[in-house]
Write a protein that holds these residues in place. Sequence first.
Motif, PDB file in Angstrom:
ATOM      1  N   LEU A   1       0.858  -1.182   0.000  1.00 34.56           N
ATOM      2  CA  LEU A   1       0.000   0.000   0.000  1.00 34.56           C
ATOM      3  C   LEU A   1       0.893   1.231   0.000  1.00 34.56           C
ATOM      4  O   LEU A   1       1.881   1.289   0.751  1.00 34.56           O
ATOM      5  CB  LEU A   1      -0.926  -0.006   1.216  1.00 34.56           C
ATOM      6  CG  LEU A   1      -1.964   1.116   1.333  1.00 34.56           C
ATOM      7  CD1 LEU A   1      -3.258   0.567   1.923  1.00 34.56           C
ATOM      8  CD2 LEU A   1      -1.451   2.259   2.202  1.00 34.56           C
TER       9      LEU A   1
ATOM     10  N   ALA B   1      -5.777   3.507  -2.889  1.00 37.27           N
ATOM     11  CA  ALA B   1      -6.233   2.128  -2.653  1.00 37.27           C
ATOM     12  C   ALA B   1      -7.678   2.161  -2.166  1.00 37.27           C
ATOM     13  O   ALA B   1      -8.100   3.104  -1.491  1.00 37.27           O
ATOM     14  CB  ALA B   1      -5.344   1.448  -1.616  1.00 37.27           C
TER      15      ALA B   1
ATOM     16  N   VAL C   1      -8.509  -2.938   0.505  1.00 33.26           N
ATOM     17  CA  VAL C   1      -7.045  -3.039   0.547  1.00 33.26           C
ATOM     18  C   VAL C   1      -6.507  -2.286   1.754  1.00 33.26           C
ATOM     19  O   VAL C   1      -5.612  -2.769   2.467  1.00 33.26           O
ATOM     20  CB  VAL C   1      -6.425  -2.477  -0.758  1.00 33.26           C
ATOM     21  CG1 VAL C   1      -4.896  -2.414  -0.644  1.00 33.26           C
ATOM     22  CG2 VAL C   1      -6.827  -3.331  -1.947  1.00 33.26           C
TER      23      VAL C   1
ATOM     24  N   LYS D   1      -7.023  -4.302   4.894  1.00 34.48           N
ATOM     25  CA  LYS D   1      -6.160  -5.488   4.909  1.00 34.48           C
ATOM     26  C   LYS D   1      -4.736  -5.105   5.297  1.00 34.48           C
ATOM     27  O   LYS D   1      -4.057  -5.819   6.044  1.00 34.48           O
ATOM     28  CB  LYS D   1      -6.178  -6.160   3.541  1.00 34.48           C
ATOM     29  CG  LYS D   1      -5.304  -7.411   3.463  1.00 34.48           C
ATOM     30  CD  LYS D   1      -5.317  -8.005   2.059  1.00 34.48           C
ATOM     31  CE  LYS D   1      -4.382  -9.199   1.963  1.00 34.48           C
ATOM     32  NZ  LYS D   1      -4.304  -9.743   0.584  1.00 34.48           N
TER      33      LYS D   1
END
Length: 429
Positions: free
Chosen positions: A104, A112, A116, A119
Amino acid sequence: MLRTHFVKEITPDLDGKPVTLAGWVHNVRDLGGKKFILLRDKSGIGQVVVEKSSPPFELAKELSQESVIQVQGIVRSDRRAPNGVEVSCTNLKILSKAKSPLPLDVSDKVKADIEVRLKERLLDLRRQEMQAMIRIQSTAVKTFREVLYKNGFYEIFTPKIIATGTEGGAQLFPVIYFGKEAFLAQSPQLYKELLASAVERVFEIAPAWRAEESDTPYHLAEFVSMDVEMAFADYNDVMNVVEEIMVNVLQNVAKHNQEDLAILGHRLPSISRPIKRVTYREALEILQSQGLNVKFGDDIGTPESRILNKVLEQDIYFIIDWPASARPFYTRRKEGDNNISESFDLIYRWLELVSGSSRNNTREVLESELRARGLNPVSFEFFLKWFDYGIPPHAGFGMGLQRFMLMLTGLQSVKEVSLFPRDKKRLVP
């Protein structure tokens, strides 16, 4: 010594002085003859210059984004640099090297989506927007506490493993407690009522859990509940407390978090006391005048609240005197109109932030209200038995911190303002 200054403490006044900084490599720009390191710490982002002729230059070639470094150098005033100042590096140490590429982009050059981001949450929390959110949250919680301490409240800590649900219903998480079934607390409601009958004014900031089936931007399975209970008071008294909290939080965030609000591109709502109060019946009349088929006893959900927000032209308002049947068993009915209760919700635009009421303080009424809702008073004996020993009139409210943060940050989902959110599909990280 790993650090002598934070980035924001490096000002042109320190020109020519040696300093030691420590933080994360936010970005590196290579201009051939020198490298510019954007160094990030908890205070912000500053610029470090590594000259090609200096000993650290070769080591600087190994730097990757999010590596943790220590920098020793000399402060140089330069109007072209961020904040009008930079640090000329004389010594560089890599404390922890980050893998590359990152899953990221912390610098936000590559956006993003929310899945995402959640996560890769730790990296996401290093983004400037999330750091701004955390600082605003800290100001809000600190102010919440300060207002209540100033008004003579005591901070309490209630059990989070309980024998029965606060309000009944199915939104409970069961746990095994020494071979018996117990539950995670939905709220501190019953315990804070009892404690208000001991020391009169109490509050708690703590996690609460609801087995929430709704997968919306406004619901979580685990959230932070900010709860207040006040003896010898009714719902008007606690609405006044809510107003004082709201005014002070907004003032303090505006005063102490200007840069954070700028990072988020958010403008705080305006607020003044008294906050407008609309009765439930008045709200129904407004909605009916707008063509909605609503009747007494119906809920006022998000679609209806959007219409009220537009008609009232108020960002923050109370809806008071809700139907008694729609409120929990501990909510006091209004004298002179048994169908409504001394209760309120505080609404921000179309989102409920706070819910509260005057409480029942006699055992007979509580047992009657439990039965009316299909609940067995025997299951609540641990709570009811204390009403045999002198419980004063009292009132209180609960506020969800994450929803409150949507008002303060302009972010769109409670998942964004939860550091490690828990919902129907998310248990890690």
